[in-house]
Design a protein around this motif. Structure first.
Motif, PDB file in Angstrom:
ATOM      1  N   ARG A 190     -62.023 -23.323   4.056  1.00 32.51           N
ATOM      2  CA  ARG A 190     -61.658 -22.916   5.413  1.00 32.51           C
ATOM      3  C   ARG A 190     -60.157 -23.054   5.622  1.00 32.51           C
ATOM      4  N   ASN A 191     -59.568 -24.074   5.015  1.00 30.20           N
ATOM      5  CA  ASN A 191     -58.116 -24.248   5.139  1.00 30.20           C
ATOM      6  C   ASN A 191     -57.357 -23.073   4.534  1.00 30.20           C
ATOM      7  N   THR A 192     -57.842 -22.535   3.421  1.00 38.68           N
ATOM      8  CA  THR A 192     -57.202 -21.365   2.811  1.00 38.68           C
ATOM      9  C   THR A 192     -57.269 -20.182   3.757  1.00 38.68           C
ATOM     10  N   VAL A 193     -58.426 -19.981   4.362  1.00 38.47           N
ATOM     11  CA  VAL A 193     -58.600 -18.884   5.322  1.00 38.47           C
ATOM     12  C   VAL A 193     -57.671 -19.096   6.514  1.00 38.47           C
ATOM     13  N   ARG A 194     -57.637 -20.307   7.026  1.00 37.97           N
ATOM     14  CA  ARG A 194     -56.778 -20.613   8.173  1.00 37.97           C
ATOM     15  C   ARG A 194     -55.302 -20.348   7.843  1.00 37.97           C
ATOM     16  N   LYS A 195     -54.855 -20.793   6.675  1.00 35.29           N
ATOM     17  CA  LYS A 195     -53.453 -20.560   6.279  1.00 35.29           C
ATOM     18  C   LYS A 195     -53.162 -19.070   6.166  1.00 35.29           C
ATOM     19  N   SER A 196     -54.111 -18.342   5.618  1.00 36.51           N
ATOM     20  CA  SER A 196     -53.936 -16.892   5.478  1.00 36.51           C
ATOM     21  C   SER A 196     -53.787 -16.225   6.835  1.00 36.51           C
ATOM     22  N   LEU A 197     -54.576 -16.672   7.808  1.00 39.28           N
ATOM     23  CA  LEU A 197     -54.528 -16.088   9.141  1.00 39.28           C
ATOM     24  C   LEU A 197     -53.219 -16.402   9.873  1.00 39.28           C
ATOM     25  N   HIS A 198     -52.582 -17.496   9.490  1.00 36.14           N
ATOM     26  CA  HIS A 198     -51.360 -17.896  10.184  1.00 36.14           C
ATOM     27  C   HIS A 198     -50.086 -17.483   9.461  1.00 36.14           C
ATOM     28  N   ARG A 199     -50.236 -16.763   8.337  1.00 35.90           N
ATOM     29  CA  ARG A 199     -49.047 -16.227   7.658  1.00 35.90           C
ATOM     30  C   ARG A 199     -48.546 -15.037   8.441  1.00 35.90           C
ATOM     31  N   GLY A 200     -47.230 -14.852   8.375  1.00 43.49           N
ATOM     32  CA  GLY A 200     -46.582 -13.756   9.111  1.00 43.49           C
ATOM     33  C   GLY A 200     -47.061 -12.432   8.827  1.00 43.49           C
TER      34      GLY A 200
END
Length: 84
Positions: free
Chosen positions: A74-84
């Motif tokens: 889930r952290n990978t998904v979250r980081k992906s969603l918050h990338r520019g």
């Protein structure tokens, strides 16, 4: 036949062969180019992965569901969603 020379360095004899040194350098450069190409391909894959995650999020899919279906945390998904 290659010409070999012997050098003394700190009391240790070192045989040098310019042709072998050139071959070794060429081989290392070739391996570096291969790794560089793999890294470029990985970057493209990451970008397409991030696009797919964002698309799923826009369709209302939860981070947990996206992570489960894609095999990521889930952290990978979250980081992906918050990338520019």
């Amino acid at each position: 036949m290659p010409v070999e020379s012997t050098q003394k360095m700190a009391g240790i004899q070192i045989a040098s062969n310019p042709e072998k040194a050139d071959e070794k350098r060429d081989e290392e450069e070739s391996e570096a180019r291969i790794v560089e190409e793999e890294m470029k391909q990985y970057k493209k894959w990451m970008e397409s992965r991030d696009e797919l995650i964002k698309k799923a999020d826009q369709k209302g899919m939860s981070e947990v569901r996206i992570a489960s279906l894609m095999g990521h945390s889930r952290n990978t998904v979250r980081k992906s969603l918050h990338r520019g």
